[in-house]
Structures are given as structure tokens and as C-alpha cells.
Scaffold this motif. Sequence first.
Motif, PDB file in Angstrom:
ATOM      1  N   ASN A  51       0.845  -1.571  -0.114  1.00  0.00           N
ATOM      2  CA  ASN A  51      -0.023  -0.188  -0.147  1.00  0.00           C
ATOM      3  C   ASN A  51       1.198   0.917   0.116  1.00  0.00           C
ATOM      4  N   VAL A  52       1.034   1.915  -1.030  1.00  0.00           N
ATOM      5  CA  VAL A  52       2.361   3.141  -1.452  1.00  0.00           C
ATOM      6  C   VAL A  52       1.203   3.745  -2.508  1.00  0.00           C
ATOM      7  N   THR A  53       1.139   5.047  -1.405  1.00  0.00           N
ATOM      8  CA  THR A  53       1.050   6.963  -2.254  1.00  0.00           C
ATOM      9  C   THR A  53       2.176   6.787  -3.672  1.00  0.00           C
ATOM     10  N   ARG A  54       0.820   7.597  -4.044  1.00  0.00           N
ATOM     11  CA  ARG A  54       1.357   7.719  -5.878  1.00  0.00           C
ATOM     12  C   ARG A  54       2.926   8.872  -5.514  1.00  0.00           C
ATOM     13  N   GLU A  55       2.523   9.852  -4.455  1.00  0.00           N
ATOM     14  CA  GLU A  55       3.690  10.515  -4.428  1.00  0.00           C
ATOM     15  C   GLU A  55       4.842   9.742  -3.115  1.00  0.00           C
ATOM     16  N   ASP A  56       4.213   8.707  -2.696  1.00  0.00           N
ATOM     17  CA  ASP A  56       5.846   7.900  -1.622  1.00  0.00           C
ATOM     18  C   ASP A  56       6.770   7.569  -3.012  1.00  0.00           C
ATOM     19  N   PHE A  57       5.844   6.918  -4.224  1.00  0.00           N
ATOM     20  CA  PHE A  57       6.444   5.711  -5.059  1.00  0.00           C
ATOM     21  C   PHE A  57       7.029   7.065  -6.029  1.00  0.00           C
ATOM     22  N   GLU A  59       7.931  10.231  -5.343  1.00  0.00           N
ATOM     23  CA  GLU A  59       9.537  10.180  -3.979  1.00  0.00           C
ATOM     24  C   GLU A  59      10.607   9.159  -3.987  1.00  0.00           C
ATOM     25  N   LEU A  60      10.670   8.393  -3.887  1.00  0.00           N
ATOM     26  CA  LEU A  60      11.635   7.077  -4.039  1.00  0.00           C
ATOM     27  C   LEU A  60      12.456   7.529  -5.447  1.00  0.00           C
ATOM     28  N   VAL A  61      11.492   7.866  -6.325  1.00  0.00           N
ATOM     29  CA  VAL A  61      12.102   7.451  -7.405  1.00  0.00           C
ATOM     30  C   VAL A  61      13.292   8.920  -7.375  1.00  0.00           C
ATOM     31  N   ALA A  62      12.500  10.207  -7.300  1.00  0.00           N
ATOM     32  CA  ALA A  62      13.482  11.302  -7.557  1.00  0.00           C
ATOM     33  C   ALA A  62      14.528  11.012  -6.586  1.00  0.00           C
ATOM     34  N   GLY A  63      14.598  11.140  -5.328  1.00  0.00           N
ATOM     35  CA  GLY A  63      15.982  10.383  -4.333  1.00  0.00           C
ATOM     36  C   GLY A  63      16.295   9.855  -4.913  1.00  0.00           C
ATOM     37  N   ASN A  64      16.396   8.603  -5.829  1.00  0.00           N
ATOM     38  CA  ASN A  64      16.787   7.145  -6.185  1.00  0.00           C
ATOM     39  C   ASN A  64      17.674   8.511  -7.921  1.00  0.00           C
ATOM     40  N   THR A  65      17.296   8.532  -8.412  1.00  0.00           N
ATOM     41  CA  THR A  65      17.386   9.367  -9.599  1.00  0.00           C
ATOM     42  C   THR A  65      19.093  10.572  -8.843  1.00  0.00           C
ATOM     43  N   GLY A  66      18.788  11.275  -7.253  1.00  0.00           N
ATOM     44  CA  GLY A  66      19.577  12.689  -7.497  1.00  0.00           C
ATOM     45  C   GLY A  66      20.907  11.855  -7.112  1.00  0.00           C
ATOM     46  N   PHE A  67      20.414  10.733  -5.633  1.00  0.00           N
ATOM     47  CA  PHE A  67      21.838   9.867  -5.510  1.00  0.00           C
ATOM     48  C   PHE A  67      22.916   9.534  -6.961  1.00  0.00           C
ATOM     49  N   ALA A  68      22.004   8.317  -8.149  1.00  0.00           N
ATOM     50  CA  ALA A  68      22.368   7.877  -9.223  1.00  0.00           C
ATOM     51  C   ALA A  68      23.541   9.495  -9.937  1.00  0.00           C
ATOM     52  N   LEU A  69      22.971  10.837  -9.301  1.00  0.00           N
ATOM     53  CA  LEU A  69      23.193  11.639 -10.758  1.00  0.00           C
ATOM     54  C   LEU A  69      24.668  11.815  -9.105  1.00  0.00           C
ATOM     55  N   ASP A  70      24.458  12.009  -8.298  1.00  0.00           N
ATOM     56  CA  ASP A  70      25.455  12.610  -7.069  1.00  0.00           C
ATOM     57  C   ASP A  70      26.677  11.637  -7.271  1.00  0.00           C
ATOM     58  N   THR A 115      14.349   9.646   1.338  1.00  0.00           N
ATOM     59  CA  THR A 115      13.519  11.417   2.480  1.00  0.00           C
ATOM     60  C   THR A 115      12.477  10.895   2.591  1.00  0.00           C
ATOM     61  N   LEU A 116      11.759   9.588   2.905  1.00  0.00           N
ATOM     62  CA  LEU A 116      10.925   8.625   3.223  1.00  0.00           C
ATOM     63  C   LEU A 116      10.707   7.830   4.921  1.00  0.00           C
ATOM     64  N   PRO A 117      10.867   8.350   5.569  1.00  0.00           N
ATOM     65  CA  PRO A 117      10.797   7.416   7.132  1.00  0.00           C
ATOM     66  C   PRO A 117      10.578   6.444   6.629  1.00  0.00           C
ATOM     67  N   GLN A 118      11.604   5.123   7.383  1.00  0.00           N
ATOM     68  CA  GLN A 118      11.747   3.876   6.862  1.00  0.00           C
ATOM     69  C   GLN A 118      10.369   2.575   7.167  1.00  0.00           C
ATOM     70  N   GLU A 119       9.555   3.246   7.604  1.00  0.00           N
ATOM     71  CA  GLU A 119       7.903   1.929   7.858  1.00  0.00           C
ATOM     72  C   GLU A 119       7.207   2.898   6.422  1.00  0.00           C
ATOM     73  N   ARG A 120       7.712   3.860   5.302  1.00  0.00           N
ATOM     74  CA  ARG A 120       6.988   3.688   4.299  1.00  0.00           C
ATOM     75  C   ARG A 120       8.450   3.763   2.891  1.00  0.00           C
ATOM     76  N   LEU A 121       9.408   3.627   3.463  1.00  0.00           N
ATOM     77  CA  LEU A 121      10.753   3.513   2.327  1.00  0.00           C
ATOM     78  C   LEU A 121      10.637   2.146   2.150  1.00  0.00           C
ATOM     79  N   HIS A 122      10.717   0.905   2.395  1.00  0.00           N
ATOM     80  CA  HIS A 122      10.744   0.244   1.952  1.00  0.00           C
ATOM     81  C   HIS A 122       9.842  -0.730   1.814  1.00  0.00           C
ATOM     82  N   PRO A 123       8.483  -0.154   1.514  1.00  0.00           N
ATOM     83  CA  PRO A 123       7.941  -0.501   1.174  1.00  0.00           C
ATOM     84  C   PRO A 123       7.254   0.029  -0.522  1.00  0.00           C
ATOM     85  N   ALA A 124       7.329   0.983  -0.418  1.00  0.00           N
ATOM     86  CA  ALA A 124       8.125   2.276  -1.808  1.00  0.00           C
ATOM     87  C   ALA A 124       8.694   1.380  -3.144  1.00  0.00           C
TER      88      ALA A 124
END
Length: 427
Positions: A51-57, A59-70, A115-124
Motif C-alpha cells: 500500500n504505497v501512495t503515488r506521492e511516496d512512489f 519521491e523514492l524515484v526522485a531520490g534514487n535519481t538524485g543519488f545516481a547523479l551524485d 527522504t521517506l521514513p523507514q516505515e514508508r521507504l521500504h514498501p516504496a
Amino acid sequence: MKLGNSALRILAAVIAGVVVLTILGVVLLGNYGTPGVEFYHSGLSRDTSPNVTREDFAELVAGNTGFALDLYQRVRASEGNLFFSPYSISLALAMTYAGARGPTAQEMAEVLRFTLPQERLHPAFDALDLALMAQNSENFRLNIANSIWGQIGFEFKREFLDVLAVNYGAGLRGLDFQGDPEAARVRINDWVGEQTNEKIKDLIPLGAIDTYTRLVLTNAIYFNAMWQHPFSENLTADGVFTLRDGSQVTVPMMSWPKSESIRYSKGEGYQAVELPYRDTSVAMLVILPESFEEFEAGLTVESLREIVGGLERQNVVVRMPKFRFEFPLDLTNALAGMGMPTAFTDRADFTGMADDRLFISKVLHKSFVSVDERGTEAAAATAVIMELTATLPPPINVSLDHPFIFLIHDTSTGAVLFLGRVLDPRS
């Protein structure tokens, strides 16, 4: 011969005991039955409908992309070609992050852009994995596998194992790092090879695992996709490729037989073209800068977003070289330098994994890519090696600063092959 009631009861108890022991053996070994490997289930299975919201989904993708370029900016100083899977690295470190606490967790979250708390990051992460692999077809194959390997008899926390089982499909496999670290290394490398169609071999080099190792978290990713618009093998011919220093080399250049309607953009100092794969939303985005060094140094999330946002369908004819290479990458120093040094020291706090003090000794990554007329094959794997923080005795100093005798001998037979002395090292 007839058995009495007492004998029958004893026989029934023996049979029941055998059945129970057999079931327990299956639970311990899972469905693997690999000699020397014990498989421990957390008791929970993977959540295939998180059960993951579109916003969390998003946000995870955006964070991963940022890390990829960093990370790209951190490792681009490497010589020659460069290729890695930021997604594989993020997944392996996300599993590690599940056991991090305090400043260690804060540093990891900042570097990895979690950027998501752990309880939302891992399901995302679970939802993203499932969405990507749902696209598998005859022309598109994506395999993402996670596993964790722990020292037999070492106590890991149930909550940690549950998070990894539910969100990453990763069970804990028991190996004897203390008794035979080399056999454990070979077993993990074999698993990586199996998961990547044997494209990633020897991910963990000799000596990277030792008797202090207690946990290795691994991710493996395998990708094989056919072009939506294949290149014609008959048109592949030697062509000129200009290197960064202006010199030219001859390489096999592929060509399309005709123009295709694909997404293309042209901006200040670059061209970009998106090459789609068949039966999937996945595509290869190729960016061709006019000044490579200047463009590469300025590549950020914002500039990438601008490039992707400017893509529009155009009739395009593409010529590109065939290429194939592997790229090993030790990320230990890179990640520490990006802002998460504590995880690699004896001050690391991974008490979410175990009560005993653990730290990351190495983060290893290896990748493979092959691009030809038919499509793209790529694979990558990441290993996070964790060791027990140990208080070592002070080293013994031996300084050969006065005359000494030395010999070269065979330690198995005792035979002395050479014998001598050094009175003056200058002569």
C-alpha cells in the motif's frame, strides 16, 4: 508378527518425529537444499501488493535519481568507460539502512537521498521492484534479486529480518564466515552469477571476506531487452569515433535502415535521443554533448529533467557504435566521502540488525553491458559486507634496523632453499 497397542503407539511416535524433522529440515533449507547453506525464513512472505501512495512512489524515484547523479559525479574521474547500476546500489544499501540507527542512519539517508521514513521507504522500494518486473515479456527481461548472508549462530533481530523478507524478498542464508570465509565468498559469488545469467562473476574478490565478517547483503539485477527499432546487421560497418583528445579510432558503427519516429531533443550544447525497447516503457536515453567535459561536470537532476522534458517525437536516423565492457567499482571510499563515513567505522550504529556492534567494511559493485543490433544486455550486482567491531591487540613492531640473518624455506617440508645475512643493506 502382530504389534501390541504400546508398540504401535511407539511406532507412530517415531514416524511422526521423522515427519516433523523432515518438515523442519525443509523450513531451514527452504527450497534450495544447497550443501553448507542454511536458509532461515523470517516467518513472513513478501508483500506483493504494498500500500504505497503515488506521492511516496514518486519521491523514492526522485531520490534514487538524485543519488545516481551524485554518485556519477563522485566516480566519473575513473579512467575510460564507466557503467554502474545506481538502482542495484540503492537497493543493497536500503536493506542495510533498515538496520541503521542514530547518526549512522541520518548520514546514510542524506547521502542516499532517502527522504521517506523507514516505515514508508521500504514498501516504496517493494512497489517499485514489482512495477518494474511486471513488464517482463518475450522481448523484455528484468530480474531483480536480493539476498542476505549471515554467520551461522549469530543473532540477528527478527524485526530486521522481517523488513527484508516483506519488502525485498530477501531471506537470511547462513554461512560459516568464521570457519571458512573463502567457501562463503565463493558461494555468494556463485549466487550472483546465477542471478545475472553468469554475466557478473567474482563480485567479491579474494580477501574481502574474512573471519570477522558477519553479514553480506547482496543485490543482483539482470536486464535483456530488444530494440523496438532494431539496427540492420547488413548496415553495420567500420566507422570513425572521435575520442576526447581529438584523436580518432575505427569501430563497428550500427545504422538504422530508415528514419524512425522517436523522441529527440536538441538544447544548448547537446543532442539527446531516446531509443525505446520492445514491449516495455523502458528506453535508453543517449546524450551527445558538444563539449563532453563541461557537460558532464554540469550534469544534475535539474539538467536531466530539462533534457527529458524537452524530448519530442521527430523522424530520426541513428548511427551508434556497438560496445561491450565490464566495470568493477569499490564504492567504500566514494560513499564515505559523500557524507556517510560513520557507517564504515567502529562508531557505526547498526543495532537495528543485531545487538553486537557491526560496521560496513566494504561496498562492492560490478556491472556488465553489451549493446548490439538486436538490443541491450546488462547486469550488475552489489555487495555490502559487514564485520564485527573487534578490539584488536596492539601491533607488534619489528624494525629491521640492525644486522640480521634471513633464509628462504619451504614451510611444508622444512627445506632451506636460501640462507644469508645482511650486515650493510647498501652493498
